[in-house]
Design a protein around this motif. Structure first.
Motif, PDB file in Angstrom:
ATOM      1  N   ARG A 189       0.831  -1.215   0.000  1.00 47.76           N
ATOM      2  CA  ARG A 189       0.000   0.000   0.000  1.00 47.76           C
ATOM      3  C   ARG A 189       0.866   1.266   0.000  1.00 47.76           C
ATOM      4  NH1 ARG A 189      -4.632   2.611  -0.731  1.00 47.76           N
ATOM      5  NH2 ARG A 189      -5.531   3.600   1.078  1.00 47.76           N
ATOM      6  N   LEU A 190       1.909   1.294   0.847  1.00 50.40           N
ATOM      7  CA  LEU A 190       2.712   2.507   1.008  1.00 50.40           C
ATOM      8  C   LEU A 190       3.794   2.672  -0.059  1.00 50.40           C
ATOM      9  CD1 LEU A 190       3.081   2.451   4.886  1.00 50.40           C
ATOM     10  CD2 LEU A 190       1.597   3.921   3.523  1.00 50.40           C
ATOM     11  N   LEU A 191       4.543   1.609  -0.354  1.00 50.94           N
ATOM     12  CA  LEU A 191       5.650   1.730  -1.300  1.00 50.94           C
ATOM     13  C   LEU A 191       5.230   1.485  -2.741  1.00 50.94           C
ATOM     14  CD1 LEU A 191       8.579   0.006   0.616  1.00 50.94           C
ATOM     15  CD2 LEU A 191       8.262   2.434   0.173  1.00 50.94           C
ATOM     16  N   VAL A 192       4.321   0.554  -2.934  1.00 54.15           N
ATOM     17  CA  VAL A 192       3.892   0.216  -4.288  1.00 54.15           C
ATOM     18  C   VAL A 192       2.723   1.104  -4.712  1.00 54.15           C
ATOM     19  CG1 VAL A 192       2.977  -1.659  -5.723  1.00 54.15           C
ATOM     20  CG2 VAL A 192       4.731  -2.141  -4.036  1.00 54.15           C
ATOM     21  N   GLY A 193       1.864   1.441  -3.760  1.00 49.18           N
ATOM     22  CA  GLY A 193       0.720   2.284  -4.065  1.00 49.18           C
ATOM     23  C   GLY A 193      -0.499   1.503  -4.520  1.00 49.18           C
ATOM     24  N   LEU A 194      -0.526   0.200  -4.241  1.00 46.01           N
ATOM     25  CA  LEU A 194      -1.669  -0.632  -4.619  1.00 46.01           C
ATOM     26  C   LEU A 194      -2.517  -0.938  -3.399  1.00 46.01           C
ATOM     27  CD1 LEU A 194      -0.179  -3.254  -7.081  1.00 46.01           C
ATOM     28  CD2 LEU A 194      -1.515  -1.236  -7.617  1.00 46.01           C
ATOM     29  N   ARG A 195      -3.780  -0.637  -3.501  1.00 43.89           N
ATOM     30  CA  ARG A 195      -4.702  -0.943  -2.409  1.00 43.89           C
ATOM     31  C   ARG A 195      -5.174  -2.389  -2.511  1.00 43.89           C
ATOM     32  NH1 ARG A 195      -9.935   2.595  -0.746  1.00 43.89           N
ATOM     33  NH2 ARG A 195     -10.572   1.243   0.943  1.00 43.89           N
ATOM     34  N   GLU A 196      -5.365  -2.848  -3.732  1.00 41.99           N
ATOM     35  CA  GLU A 196      -5.885  -4.191  -3.979  1.00 41.99           C
ATOM     36  C   GLU A 196      -4.759  -5.215  -3.987  1.00 41.99           C
ATOM     37  OE1 GLU A 196      -9.115  -4.878  -4.371  1.00 41.99           O
ATOM     38  OE2 GLU A 196      -9.678  -2.781  -4.186  1.00 41.99           O
ATOM     39  N   GLU A 197      -5.161  -6.485  -3.833  1.00 45.11           N
ATOM     40  CA  GLU A 197      -4.212  -7.580  -4.026  1.00 45.11           C
ATOM     41  C   GLU A 197      -3.745  -7.548  -5.479  1.00 45.11           C
ATOM     42  OE1 GLU A 197      -2.920 -10.381  -2.404  1.00 45.11           O
ATOM     43  OE2 GLU A 197      -3.506  -9.556  -0.493  1.00 45.11           O
ATOM     44  N   TRP A 198      -2.626  -8.183  -5.752  1.00 48.29           N
ATOM     45  CA  TRP A 198      -2.067  -8.180  -7.097  1.00 48.29           C
ATOM     46  C   TRP A 198      -3.025  -8.786  -8.113  1.00 48.29           C
ATOM     47  CZ3 TRP A 198       1.807  -5.342  -8.670  1.00 48.29           C
ATOM     48  CH2 TRP A 198       2.724  -4.882  -7.730  1.00 48.29           C
ATOM     49  N   ALA A 199      -3.777  -9.799  -7.719  1.00 48.39           N
ATOM     50  CA  ALA A 199      -4.699 -10.454  -8.650  1.00 48.39           C
ATOM     51  C   ALA A 199      -5.797  -9.505  -9.124  1.00 48.39           C
ATOM     52  CB  ALA A 199      -5.323 -11.686  -7.993  1.00 48.39           C
ATOM     53  N   ARG A 200      -6.089  -8.466  -8.355  1.00 47.32           N
ATOM     54  CA  ARG A 200      -7.153  -7.519  -8.704  1.00 47.32           C
ATOM     55  C   ARG A 200      -6.615  -6.160  -9.132  1.00 47.32           C
ATOM     56  NH1 ARG A 200     -10.686  -7.737  -3.545  1.00 47.32           N
ATOM     57  NH2 ARG A 200      -9.210  -9.185  -2.680  1.00 47.32           N
ATOM     58  N   ALA A 201      -5.316  -6.034  -9.255  1.00 46.54           N
ATOM     59  CA  ALA A 201      -4.716  -4.744  -9.600  1.00 46.54           C
ATOM     60  C   ALA A 201      -4.966  -4.401 -11.065  1.00 46.54           C
ATOM     61  CB  ALA A 201      -3.212  -4.783  -9.327  1.00 46.54           C
ATOM     62  N   GLU A 202      -5.223  -3.140 -11.318  1.00 45.82           N
ATOM     63  CA  GLU A 202      -5.422  -2.645 -12.679  1.00 45.82           C
ATOM     64  C   GLU A 202      -4.063  -2.413 -13.341  1.00 45.82           C
ATOM     65  OE1 GLU A 202      -8.351  -2.211 -14.218  1.00 45.82           O
ATOM     66  OE2 GLU A 202      -9.397  -2.957 -12.432  1.00 45.82           O
ATOM     67  N   GLN A 203      -4.007  -2.602 -14.646  1.00 40.19           N
ATOM     68  CA  GLN A 203      -2.739  -2.424 -15.360  1.00 40.19           C
ATOM     69  C   GLN A 203      -2.218  -1.000 -15.264  1.00 40.19           C
ATOM     70  OE1 GLN A 203      -2.513  -3.988 -19.298  1.00 40.19           O
ATOM     71  NE2 GLN A 203      -2.473  -6.090 -18.541  1.00 40.19           N
ATOM     72  N   ASP A 204      -3.097  -0.018 -15.252  1.00 39.89           N
ATOM     73  CA  ASP A 204      -2.648   1.370 -15.119  1.00 39.89           C
ATOM     74  C   ASP A 204      -1.996   1.612 -13.759  1.00 39.89           C
ATOM     75  OD1 ASP A 204      -3.438   2.056 -17.658  1.00 39.89           O
ATOM     76  OD2 ASP A 204      -5.393   2.826 -17.025  1.00 39.89           O
TER      77      ASP A 204
END
Length: 196
Positions: A123-138
């Motif tokens: 969440r903090l370093l990568v900036g992804l809230r979702e798990e990788w399986a649900r991450a958007e390509q953008d």
């Protein structure tokens, strides 16, 4: 005569209940900020027993990152079976590349991948809230750009490590070699010449 002072408890029952409720509210707020209560699902990745060094969560992260990093070199989204097959083959190739590396390098790669899948650092370093399986390509593209262009050398090194892993796995696959006109490793050249 000495008078005994009445001792007061450090925390009364009422204060204890207030602190407990406040702590629960903080935890609930943190969970809501982190994400919903839905059970996390993983994308289809190769079975764990087929992989030597990756676990299902790190394999899923790499399966999500690789298509974005490879861009147009990766098979298109349609048909989905082709794309999933390419993702699975790529994850297995990356796993084989990691398994061939020295133990200290494997440990560093493991730390990098653990950083990517651990929810607070994701969440903090990568900036992804979702798990990788649900991450958007953008979102993944933005993460890769931020790490590649970061002013912090450690994040740039993390990007370079991911880039080298993905490229090592991608170009180790025979289908990728043929696509760029590479006849394969020299050992295969010698075998082909001997068969001719």
């Amino acid at each position: 005569m000495h008078t005994a002072k009445k001792s007061t408890p450090l925390l009364t029952r009422r204060q204890f209940l207030r602190v407990g409720l406040a702590g629960g509210a903080v935890l609930l707020t943190a969970r809501l900020v982190y994400g919903p209560f839905a059970r996390m699902r993983l994308a289809e990745v190769p079975e764990a027993e087929q992989l030597k060094t990756l676990n299902p969560r790190t394999a899923t992260a790499l399966a999500a990152i690789a298509p974005v990093m490879l861009g147009s070199a990766f098979p298109p989204a349609e048909p989905e079976e082709t794309r999933l097959g390419a993702q699975h083959a790529l994850v297995r190739a990356i796993d084989a590349a990691i398994a061939a590396m020295p133990t200290p390098v494997q440990a560093e790669i493991s730390q990098l991948l653990d950083l990517l899948i651990f929810p607070p650092t994701r969440r903090l370093l990568v900036g992804l809230r979702e798990e990788w399986a649900r991450a958007e390509q953008d979102d993944i593209r933005g993460f890769l750009y931020r790490w590649r262009e970061s002013r912090f050398q450690l994040l740039r090194a993390g990007y370079q490590g991911l880039h080298q892993l993905v490229c090592a796995g991608w170009y180790a696959m025979p289908a990728s070699q043929a696509a760029v006109g590479y006849p394969g490793p020299p050992v295969q050249w010698q075998l082909a010449e001997g068969a001719a």
